[in-house]
Design an enzyme around this catalytic site. Structure first.
Site, PDB file in Angstrom:
ATOM      1  N   CYS A   2       6.840 -12.748 -10.329  1.00 33.83           N
ATOM      2  CA  CYS A   2       6.247 -13.979  -9.816  1.00 33.83           C
ATOM      3  C   CYS A   2       7.123 -15.196 -10.103  1.00 33.83           C
ATOM      4  O   CYS A   2       7.940 -15.201 -11.029  1.00 33.83           O
ATOM      5  CB  CYS A   2       4.839 -14.223 -10.350  1.00 33.83           C
ATOM      6  SG  CYS A   2       3.705 -12.847 -10.154  1.00 33.83           S
ATOM      7  N   ARG A   3       6.918 -16.202  -9.313  1.00 31.32           N
ATOM      8  CA  ARG A   3       7.477 -17.544  -9.506  1.00 31.32           C
ATOM      9  C   ARG A   3       6.356 -18.531  -9.208  1.00 31.32           C
ATOM     10  O   ARG A   3       5.538 -18.304  -8.308  1.00 31.32           O
ATOM     11  CB  ARG A   3       8.643 -17.824  -8.569  1.00 31.32           C
ATOM     12  CG  ARG A   3       9.805 -16.833  -8.608  1.00 31.32           C
ATOM     13  CD  ARG A   3      10.789 -17.108  -9.750  1.00 31.32           C
ATOM     14  NE  ARG A   3      10.363 -16.499 -10.998  1.00 31.32           N
ATOM     15  CZ  ARG A   3      11.060 -16.586 -12.132  1.00 31.32           C
ATOM     16  NH1 ARG A   3      12.187 -17.290 -12.173  1.00 31.32           N
ATOM     17  NH2 ARG A   3      10.628 -15.995 -13.224  1.00 31.32           N
TER      18      ARG A   3
END
Length: 251
Positions: A2-3
């Protein structure tokens, strides 16, 4: 895994914050530069934002890659906000795949995102889940590690803890039960609380505002946050506080 990013500042479009920047969150869905775990973030995305005069945020979430949703481009282009939390997802193996597993999660005025993973998923869930009331478990929005962390944080907020104390305590609690990476973001539209624990985190100053993100885009000046650090931010200032190793190692 994720970001994500959070923004507070002068009114601007979602497009300006999420889509337009070179190496920004939109591009990080297929070509992250600082991601140490996983290669792409194509398991869904979400954006939560605050509209003038309404303290409860709106959300737009999908289970598809952000680049595969042409409707989002139109929403982002015409929607303006002074506070936002957005994320692109790389799912922990074995977790839910629906849009209900995509951040941001929300309750009342708060938005929440988790960048990382619970390494012992799902085995490590038992000890953490046992600390929650049954009603909170039944109310889990999705079958995933991020939803469990959000339930732990939401319970503390409901019990009157401030976001910074709640975030530090949840990271400590999770780390005591399982190895993992626990970078979280939570905002109420006026402040941002974040943790750097096992993955990258940066903050950048914009004219009239601040961005906290998993990795920097190509615009402006960015500062890397040391690992095991609690971040609190307003439009005007960013403060860093160490999360003591002993705190994260307690049982």
């Amino acid at each position: 895994m994720c970001r994500h990013l959070a923004y507070l500042g002068a009114e601007t479009s979602i497009h300006r914050l999420v889509v337009a920047p070179r190496h920004g969150l939109y591009e990080q869905s297929w070509a992250p530069r600082r991601q140490q775990h996983g290669t792409v973030n194509a398991d869904g995305f979400g954006v939560g934002w605050y509209a003038e005069g309404d303290p409860v945020p709106a959300r737009y979430r999908r289970a598809v890659p952000i680049w595969a949703d042409p409707s989002f481009a139109d929403v982002a282009r015409v929607t303006r906000t002074t506070a936002l939390l957005a994320a692109v997802r790389s799912a922990t193996p074995g977790t839910g795949q629906g849009e209900d597993a995509a951040a941001p999660y929300t309750d009342g005025i708060h938005l929440f995102s988790h960048n990382g993973r619970l390494d012992a998923w799902p085995e490590g869930l038992g000890a953490l889940a046992a600390t929650l009331p049954p009603a909170d478990l039944l109310a889990l929005e999705a079958r995933c590690d991020s939803a469990v962390l959000w339930a732990l944080l939401r319970r503390r907020l409901a019990d009157g803890e401030t976001a910074d104390r709640a975030a530090a305590a949840v990271v400590a609690q999770a780390a005591a039960h399982s190895q993992g990476r626990y970078n979280i973001l939570v905002t109420d539209g006026r402040t941002i609380t974040a943790t750097a624990y096992g993955d990258t985190l940066f903050y950048g100053k914009l004219p009239g505002g601040v961005v906290i993100a998993s990795e920097p885009d190509a615009d402006g000046a960015w500062t890397e946050v040391p690992d095991r650090t609690l971040v609190t931010a307003t439009r005007e200032a960013v403060h860093l506080h160490p999360i003591p190793h002993a705190m994260a190692d307690r049982s």
